[in-house]
Write a protein that holds these residues in place. Structure first.
Motif: not given
Lengths: 198, 197
Positions: B160-170
């Motif tokens: 699921k996380i693969e598709k989530a907008p995560v901050p670049a550094g994280l």
């Protein structure tokens, strides 16, 4: 590559923890106290340095096929030394570290440095490489321990620094906080690295 | 003195309350690097469980009947790691003979298990806590199942996380660690049930 480049690589741009999250198992468990973390990471540093030195010195004598098991035995030898020394000099710490000292053997950083660096470099340079890799590992884990002990117990190196009225954050003593704080340190470091690269 | 804990309680405790990964931080390297895909995660979990159960039994016997009588307990790190490497090697050969399909599925993961610190960690916990033979085997099996459960859960979440907008550094390891942290918190919720020691 000179000594200075190796130092910079291992402590910052190619820090074993930032790049691959290698070898944290054995140490993450003891990051709730600075004293334990310091002794544990010194142990890791010593084992990495000396096993890299030994692997590099013996590299022409070890047949390629059995090098993995030989490296494991060399690492295990140094870990046994660390374990015995701890028991003799710091029995208290040795007790609170529990099985984690023995688990330095399976720390992937050590094997990684032996494979990636010591196999193809001179003994002295390999020693330096191992030592600085251990240092890169140490400062990251010490920062985690600093935050966890400060907020979890209100102490630093078991010395009370926060006022009496401070309510300890229990979560900092428990396992999840180790993951959270490591993620935070990683986030900060990665953000700086991305800026450097840009 | 072996601790007074029934095998069933120990079994439940080793899966949930003192999960080898979420509470003891063992086996993190392969946990983070292999958990991207459910099939391989599950394959590795199965392999870890099998190896853990067998090596716990063998390491217990070696400790009790060889190392302690000969008074060479300080050599345990080396002996344990050799036993683990030998068991993994033998399992590889046996599985290859009996079920080539399973061998293909597990193939690359089996050698990785030798360096999985959960295996050596369980052997060392067994020694420190003075478990009996039955307790050791149950603890080994339970820890394996707990590790399996944790890695399968994580691989599902990571999908699921693969598709989530995560901050670049994280991105990548950072967000995975935070996820593991939340899983560890969830597992703490079990801690009222049983305690291990």
């Amino acid at each position: 590559m000179g000594m200075k480049d190796i130092f910079k690589e291992n402590t910052w741009s190619n820090n074993p923890i930032f790049i691959q999250i290698l070898g944290i198992c054995s140490t993450l468990a003891v990051t709730n106290k600075l004293t334990n973390t310091l002794i544990m990471t010194i142990g890791v540093m010593a084992v990495t340095a000396f096993s890299s030195l030994t692997v590099s010195a013996l590299k022409s004598l070890i047949p390629h096929k059995v090098r993995m098991i030989t490296q494991t035995l060399i690492i295990a030898f140094y870990v046994i030394l660390v374990d015995i020394l701890l028991k003799a000099w710091f029995p208290e710490v040795s007790k609170s570290l529990g099985p984690y000292v023995g688990l330095i053997i399976t720390n992937c950083i050590i094997m990684g440095r032996a494979e990636a660096f010591a196999q193809s470099n001179t003994p002295l340079l390999s020693f330096w490489d191992g030592l600085t890799s251990g240092l890169g590992y140490m400062w990251v884990l010490m920062s985690i321990a600093f935050i966890r002990e400060l907020l979890g117990f209100g102490t630093l190196f078991d010395v009370r620094v926060l006022p009496e009225g401070f309510v300890p954050w229990t979560i900092m003593v428990m396992a999840p906080s180790a993951f959270f704080i490591l993620a935070m340190v990683l986030w900060i470091a990665k953000t700086f690295m991305n800026k450097e690269a840009a | 003195m072996s601790p007074d804990i029934t095998p069933i309680a120990l079994f439940v405790a080793s899966i949930f309350t003192s999960n080898i990964l979420l509470a003891n931080f063992l086996g993190m390297c392969s946990f983070i690097s292999i958990s991207k895909d459910m099939t391989s995660a599950s394959g590795l979990g199965l392999a870890v469980t099998v190896v853990l159960t067998i090596t716990s039994a063998i390491n217990y016997l070696v400790l009790q009947y060889v190392l302690i009588p000969l008074d060479i307990v300080y050599l345990r790190f080396i002996v344990f790691i050799i036993v683990i490497a030998a068991v993994v090697q033998m399992l590889e050969m046996i599985i290859d003979r009996i079920s080539p399909a399973l061998y293909m599925a597990l193939g690359i993961f089996l050698p990785l298990i030798t360096v999985n610190c959960a295996i050596l960690g369980v052997a060392l916990f067994i020694e420190i806590r003075h478990y009996t033979f039955i307790q050791s085997v149950v603890y080994g099996l339970g820890s394996g199942l707990g590790w399996w459960l944790a890695i399968v859960l994580l691989s599902a979440i990571r999908k699921k996380i693969e598709k989530a907008p995560v901050p670049a550094g994280l991105k990548g390891p950072g967000i995975t660690l935070i996820t593991i942290g939340f899983m560890a918190m969830a597992f703490i919720g079990f801690s009222g049930m049983v305690a291990v020691q």
